[in-house]
Write an enzyme that holds these catalytic residues in place. Structure first.
Site, PDB file in Angstrom:
ATOM      1  N   HIS A   1       0.876  -1.123   0.105  1.00 14.37           N
ATOM      2  CA  HIS A   1      -0.116   0.141  -0.118  1.00 14.37           C
ATOM      3  C   HIS A   1       0.946   1.159  -0.049  1.00 14.37           C
ATOM      4  CE1 HIS A   1      -3.016   2.938   1.304  1.00 14.37           C
ATOM      5  NE2 HIS A   1      -3.904   2.109   0.907  1.00 14.37           N
TER       6      HIS A   1
ATOM      7  N   ASP B   1      -7.623  -4.260  -0.771  1.00 16.06           N
ATOM      8  CA  ASP B   1      -8.326  -4.435  -2.089  1.00 16.06           C
ATOM      9  C   ASP B   1      -8.245  -6.043  -2.422  1.00 16.06           C
ATOM     10  OD1 ASP B   1      -8.905  -1.774  -2.496  1.00 16.06           O
ATOM     11  OD2 ASP B   1      -6.701  -1.358  -2.722  1.00 16.06           O
TER      12      ASP B   1
END
Length: 431
Positions: free
Chosen positions: A307, A365
């Site tokens: 991330h 995600d």
């Protein structure tokens, strides 16, 4: 020089002193608002990765330690003990509600879920294969045409009405966009169902037969919406703030945020995860594609790992991982090849030294895409689901921005690299 000031020396030796602002937590911020006036220079920060664009008391992220706080509450605690409607109240109002406040807020949201019948006719103007995000953005933008009588942004009561409407009606709009794509009749909301139950019945029920609610599906969506509710000054939230700073009506600002979220580098990441899994194909191909991901000269990238903000781990992924496994465990056919592939890839990433060294852990995600797929939600609806969760964060930031007495229209500056001033040459005189 005082300890609460920062001295900068310009190219010509001019000095200027800038206040150091300290927040509740996180790094200090140097106030450079007077830098150009005093030294004649701008700062240069592509992507605004080191620039504080506003003051906010809504959400805090510590990317180094994997911390996400909504109004000071750790997201782990909210995910365990709360629900999306209560978290929405918290984000909008700053404090957790009393029992009476929560009941009144929940009732308000339930009673605002229906769309104006004219809005439903609007859907018929889209092609059957239009992307749901295109429909979502367009229909939300049109809401100002239906609710123009409550667009006084200086009125706190009308700001509340907007926030309630956008939170309540977005699932109805999203479900109508989905029904359009599959040629089924729109399903009206039901006030006897909670937020995510209502969404599921609008997505998957049909008039011809009773709808049987999947409580695990409703629980999973509620958790995902909590985890997606806000994420500080991300691209779409900053877009909402920037659009709203001009005084544009809030529905237009939210429509702009939806459009920003649609980008594959932002809200489209969970959709990209499924596309990646489809490309890998089978468990037997994992080793091959992991090697491709490690090769700097190979364009292939593993989506859903690591991330930009969280450097060690994504706290939301830790929470949602358990739910992903819970959802997969209750499937009628848990041996679906794609889910086997996802779970095996997860294990490789958690154990492979390359992934561990570079902190390429599965992020939110990765798991959200798997959950949506398992619940029967089509891939082109993934970003729409993200938007449903993020809608309350957008509304909270818009309200905070519009109520700031020191607020200004957003106007970033630039480093100009084009030609210097030059004179126009008549066309017949040009070589």
């Amino acid at each position: 020089m005082s300890q609460d000031a920062y001295r900068l020396i310009g190219p010509d030796g001019t000095e200027s002193e800038h206040a150091v602002l300290t927040g509740t937590t996180g790094p200090d911020v140097i106030d450079i608002a007077n830098l150009y006036r005093e030294q004649g220079v701008f700062t240069y920060d592509p992507g605004f990765v080191a620039t504080g664009s506003c003051k906010s008391d809504i959400t805090f992220i510590d990317g180094e330690d994997g911390v996400l706080l909504y109004r000071g509450y750790p997201v782990e605690q909210l995910a365990k003990h709360s629900n999306f409607i209560e978290v929405s109240y918290l984000l909008l109002h700053g404090e957790l509600p009393t029992t009476q406040e929560l009941e009144e807020f929940d009732r308000t949201i339930r009673l605002h879920t229906m769309l104006n019948e004219g809005m439903l006719q609007f859907f018929n103007g889209f092609r059957y294969d239009a992307h749901p995000m295109a429909i979502l953005s367009a229909v939300v933008g049109s809401m100002s045409a239906y609710y123009h009588d409550t667009l006084d942004t200086s009125n706190p009561e009308e700001r509340d009405i907007f926030a309630h409407r956008i939170l309540a009606k977005l699932p109805t709009i999203a479900a109508a966009a989905y029904k359009l794509s599959i040629g089924q009749p729109f399903m009206y909301p039901r006030n006897d169902l909670n937020y995510t139950e209502n969404l599921l019945q609008m997505l998957f029920s049909v008039p011809a037969e009773p709808y049987v609610m999947d409580e695990i599906a409703a629980e999973a969506l509620d958790l995902l919406f909590i985890l997606h509710a806000d994420h500080e000054q991300n691209c779409s939230t900053s877009t909402v703030r920037m659009a709203g700073s001009s005084g544009a009506n809030p529905y237009s600002a939210i429509a702009a945020g939806i459009s920003a979220l649609w980008g594959p580098a932002h809200g489209g990441a969970n959709e990209a995860v499924l596309e990646m899994l489809e490309e890998i194909g089978t468990v037997e191909n994992i080793s091959k594609y992991v090697d491709k991901a490690k090769d700097r000269d190979d364009p292939f990238r593993l989506m859903g790992f690591g991330h930009r903000v969280y450097k060690n781990f994504d706290p939301r992924a830790t929470i949602i991982r358990e739910m992903a496994h819970k959802v997969l465990a209750q499937l009628d056919n848990p041996d679906t090849p794609m889910f086997d592939l996802a779970l095996e890839l997860e294990q490789v990433a958690l154990k492979d030294e390359y992934f561990i060294e570079k902190n390429l852990y599965p992020n939110v995600d990765f798991y959200s895409g798997i959950i949506y797929k398992a619940l029967g939600i089509p891939t082109d609806m993934f970003t729409v689901m993200f938007a449903l969760g993020r809608s309350v964060g957008w509304a909270a930031h818009w309200r905070e921005m519009i109520a700031d007495p020191k607020g200004k229209i957003s106007r970033p500056r630039q480093l100009y690299t084009g030609p210097p001033q030059r004179d126009y040459v008549l066309v017949d005189e040009r070589g």
